[in-house]
Structures are given as C-alpha cells and as structure tokens.
Scaffold this motif. Structure first.
Motif, mmCIF file in Angstrom:
data_model
loop_
_atom_site.group_PDB
_atom_site.id
_atom_site.type_symbol
_atom_site.label_atom_id
_atom_site.label_comp_id
_atom_site.label_asym_id
_atom_site.label_seq_id
_atom_site.Cartn_x
_atom_site.Cartn_y
_atom_site.Cartn_z
ATOM 1 N N LEU A 157 -33.069 16.123 56.916
ATOM 2 C CA LEU A 157 -33.157 15.540 58.251
ATOM 3 C C LEU A 157 -32.769 14.072 58.166
ATOM 4 O O LEU A 157 -33.369 13.317 57.398
ATOM 5 C CB LEU A 157 -34.583 15.663 58.802
ATOM 6 N N VAL A 158 -31.757 13.667 58.928
ATOM 7 C CA VAL A 158 -31.327 12.272 58.983
ATOM 8 C C VAL A 158 -31.707 11.710 60.344
ATOM 9 O O VAL A 158 -31.129 12.102 61.366
ATOM 10 C CB VAL A 158 -29.803 12.145 58.765
ATOM 11 N N LEU A 159 -32.700 10.819 60.370
ATOM 12 C CA LEU A 159 -33.061 10.169 61.620
ATOM 13 C C LEU A 159 -31.992 9.136 61.984
ATOM 14 O O LEU A 159 -31.389 8.531 61.103
ATOM 15 C CB LEU A 159 -34.431 9.492 61.508
ATOM 16 N N ALA A 160 -31.764 8.942 63.280
ATOM 17 C CA ALA A 160 -30.722 8.024 63.760
ATOM 18 C C ALA A 160 -29.377 8.399 63.156
ATOM 19 O O ALA A 160 -28.705 7.587 62.526
ATOM 20 C CB ALA A 160 -31.089 6.571 63.461
ATOM 21 N N VAL A 165 -26.305 3.815 58.687
ATOM 22 C CA VAL A 165 -26.637 4.602 57.506
ATOM 23 C C VAL A 165 -26.478 6.087 57.797
ATOM 24 O O VAL A 165 -25.935 6.845 56.987
ATOM 25 C CB VAL A 165 -28.070 4.292 57.029
ATOM 26 N N GLY A 166 -26.929 6.521 58.966
ATOM 27 C CA GLY A 166 -26.825 7.930 59.326
ATOM 28 C C GLY A 166 -25.396 8.432 59.307
ATOM 29 O O GLY A 166 -25.113 9.537 58.817
ATOM 30 N N SER A 167 -24.473 7.627 59.816
ATOM 31 C CA SER A 167 -23.071 8.033 59.904
ATOM 32 C C SER A 167 -22.459 8.361 58.553
ATOM 33 O O SER A 167 -21.643 9.279 58.438
ATOM 34 C CB SER A 167 -22.240 6.915 60.546
ATOM 35 N N ALA A 183 -29.504 16.109 62.215
ATOM 36 C CA ALA A 183 -29.549 14.695 62.608
ATOM 37 C C ALA A 183 -30.320 14.556 63.904
ATOM 38 O O ALA A 183 -30.356 15.485 64.726
ATOM 39 C CB ALA A 183 -28.133 14.150 62.790
ATOM 40 N N THR A 184 -30.939 13.385 64.101
ATOM 41 C CA THR A 184 -31.526 13.090 65.403
ATOM 42 C C THR A 184 -30.581 12.198 66.193
ATOM 43 O O THR A 184 -29.964 11.279 65.660
ATOM 44 C CB THR A 184 -32.895 12.391 65.293
ATOM 45 N N ALA A 185 -30.451 12.496 67.470
ATOM 46 C CA ALA A 185 -29.660 11.709 68.418
ATOM 47 C C ALA A 185 -29.995 12.244 69.797
ATOM 48 O O ALA A 185 -30.254 13.440 69.956
ATOM 49 C CB ALA A 185 -28.162 11.826 68.140
ATOM 50 N N TRP A 193 -21.114 11.896 68.057
ATOM 51 C CA TRP A 193 -20.777 11.148 66.835
ATOM 52 C C TRP A 193 -21.411 11.815 65.617
ATOM 53 O O TRP A 193 -20.761 11.992 64.587
ATOM 54 C CB TRP A 193 -21.249 9.708 66.979
ATOM 55 N N ALA A 194 -22.685 12.189 65.726
ATOM 56 C CA ALA A 194 -23.385 12.815 64.598
ATOM 57 C C ALA A 194 -22.733 14.147 64.222
ATOM 58 O O ALA A 194 -22.550 14.439 63.028
ATOM 59 C CB ALA A 194 -24.853 13.016 64.936
#
Length: 339
Positions: A157-160, A165-167, A183-185, A193-194
């Motif tokens: 799980l990637v927040l933001a 950093v998430g990108s 991912a969270t968005a 984008w995610a």
C-alpha cells in the motif's frame, strides 16, 4: 579543509520567521562561491525540484535565520575536489545533496561526489531534477528496509500515490518486484496519475480501512506512509501479521503500540541519514542514482516531473513552496534555471 573557488554567485535565500506567502520569505542575494572539500564537486545548477523537506526546513527556521534551501538538482560539473576520481568537468549529473549544507537554489552548488549520479541520457535537466530525492527515499524504503526483490510477492500500500515519493515508488514496486500495488488518491487527476505510474488499484484515503479491505480483504503486507499521524489504528487494522510499515514523516506525536499484537515492524526512512552522519556507505547514493539512470534509459521507469516553472527566482520558489504546502501536488514541481 575547503579550497576556495573564488568569485560570487546568485542565490535565493530563505528567511526564517516568515511564511512562504510573505513577500520577503525568499530574497535574491549575491553570495560567495562555495568552497570545495576534497571529495566535492562544484556543479552549475540547471534545474531543481521542490520537496516537502524544503517547506519543513523553512518552517523550522527562527526569526533572523537565513539559508539557501533546495535538495534536488541536475547540472554540469564545473570543478572537482582534490580527491575526486569518478567525475570530470563538463559531465551532466543529478543528486539530492545534504541537508547539513547549503542547498541547490543557487547558480552553483558544492556537493560530496559520493552522493552524485550521472544524469540519465535522454532526459532534460528538468526531467532529471525531479528524480533524486524521491527515488532514493522510495528505493531505501522498498529494497533496504523492506528487503524486497524481484521474487517478492504480497501486497504493498502506497499512501499519497500521486505524490513525489509515491509516483516513483509505484514504478519501482511494479517493475522490480512481483507485488500487487495499491495506492491512495482521491481526486480524479491524482487517481489517473497513480494508475499511470503503476498502481493496480487506487483507493480513497478518507476511509482508509474500508477502502483497503475492499481491495485487499486479507490485508496488506507493506505500507509506505508519507503521512502517519492519526493513521496508526488504521495501519493496525489493515496490516497482515508480521507486516511492515515505512514512515517518511516526522509526526508530532506517535504511539505505535496498536501494531504490537500483529508484530508489525516499523521502519523510519530518512534519505539524508547517510550524508548527515557521513556513513561509510555514503557512495550508496551514487550507485543508486547510477542504477536509476540505467532504468530510465531502458524505459523501465520514467521521470515524475509534472509541473515546470521557468527560472529559479523568489517568485517561482515561493509558488513551489505554496504548492507543496497545499498537499495537492501531483508528481514533482521542477524549476529550470535562466541564470
């Protein structure tokens, strides 16, 4: 011992005790050229990018304090220290630098060569400047702390996910491991984008537990968290037993006790640790950035530059700081030099 280079340069100096919107928060100054330590490079700056570390350091500065910020750069080598053998004058380089020294918002910058990588061929200076700090951060979290490899499975799980950093974390996890990536968005542009950068699923962080459990009913093995404050109970609910959390922020208060029953491991990630303490493996930054250049050149990962501001000036730096502080940026904001 520093060797004098001589002459002066232009720098954008941040003023303490002033919010980013203050007209005098950033001032243009004529500064002495930086001195070179034996292992330093002198780099002419062609592009820089904005990161949360810039706004955080500015906020911590007291009234009357001033310093040059900026901790991402791409440029050309102008001079080399006496002990440098890896680089030559004229080479294109990129790096994130060292928070214990002046930053990159200036015409020239002195940086330890062990922290510097060769710039990826095929990228502009602006595209390259978007990568160093966030790539080092994501890489250390995924591969150093979590110990991931090409054979790793499970769910990350990637927040933001649309952030800086998430990108890059989404790309690295999707291309270099066998993980399922969530991912969270929440906004349409950040969700798009995610997904474009490697997320298998995108969930809304406003109801983190419900959304994650809908996408991963058994829970997630790894959590990459730029924002941890207020999320500990949620992490405890969505993490699998013996899961792992990598925290990037500096919360004002933190109680990780809710993670104990599941024996969840907590990792602090601070990409400046090596330069701050001049560790014996400082050259890991150079090797990591050189590896990143290879991945970019192979088409495995791509720049996360999303917004370009022309000129490294008081106005563009103020605008970049305000955008970062809004918490709504997608990808990276890059400033290109017009010295």
């Amino acid at each position: 011992m520093e060797a004098a280079v001589g002459g002066t340069m232009t720098g954008i100096v941040a003023q303490g005790g002033r919010g980013a919107a203050d007209p005098d928060a950033f001032l243009t100054r004529t500064l002495p050229m930086p001195g070179l330590r034996p292992r330093d490079l002198l780099v002419r700056i062609h592009a820089v990018s904005a990161n949360p570390v810039d706004t955080k350091l500015h906020a911590r500065m007291g009234q009357g304090e001033s310093r040059v910020l900026g901790y991402d750069a791409a440029g050309t080598v102008e001079a080399i220290g006496a002990d440098v053998t890896e680089f030559a004058v004229g080479e294109r380089v990129y790096y994130a630098g060292d928070v214990t020294r002046d930053g990159t918002n200036a015409t020239y910058h002195a940086v330890d060569a062990r922290l510097v990588g060769r710039m990826p061929r095929g990228l502009t200076f602006a595209q390259a400047a978007a990568l160093p700090l966030t790539t080092i951060t994501a890489w250390e979290a995924l591969f150093d702390h979590f110990g991931l490899s090409a054979e790793s499975t499970g769910t990350l799980l990637v927040l933001a996910g649309a952030g800086g950093v998430g990108s890059i974390a989404l790309q690295l996890a999707k291309r270099l491991t066998n993980l399922r990536v969530i991912a969270t968005a929440s906004r349409p542009e950040s969700r798009a984008w995610a997904l474009a950068h490697g997320a298998d699923h995108v969930v809304d962080h406003h109801d983190l537990v419900k959304e994650v459990k809908r996408a991963a009913p058994l829970g997630v093995d790894y959590i990459l968290a730029p924002h941890t404050e207020g999320n500990m109970q949620a992490f405890a609910e969505i993490a699998v037993p013996f899961g792992r959390v990598a925290a990037l922020d500096s919360p004002t208060a933190l109680d990780i006790l809710p993670l104990k029953d599941k024996s969840v491991t907590w990792h602090w990630v601070k990409m400046f640790t090596r330069p701050m303490f001049e560790t014996q493996d400082m050259a890991a930054h150079r090797r990591l950035l050189d590896r990143t250049a290879e991945l970019v050149e192979a088409g495995t990962i791509r720049t996360t530059m999303a917004t370009t501001l022309h000129g490294i000036t008081t106005d563009t730096i103020r605008r970049a700081h305000l955008e970062v502080l809004s918490g709504r940026t997608v990808g990276k904001i890059v400033l290109t030099a017009t010295w």
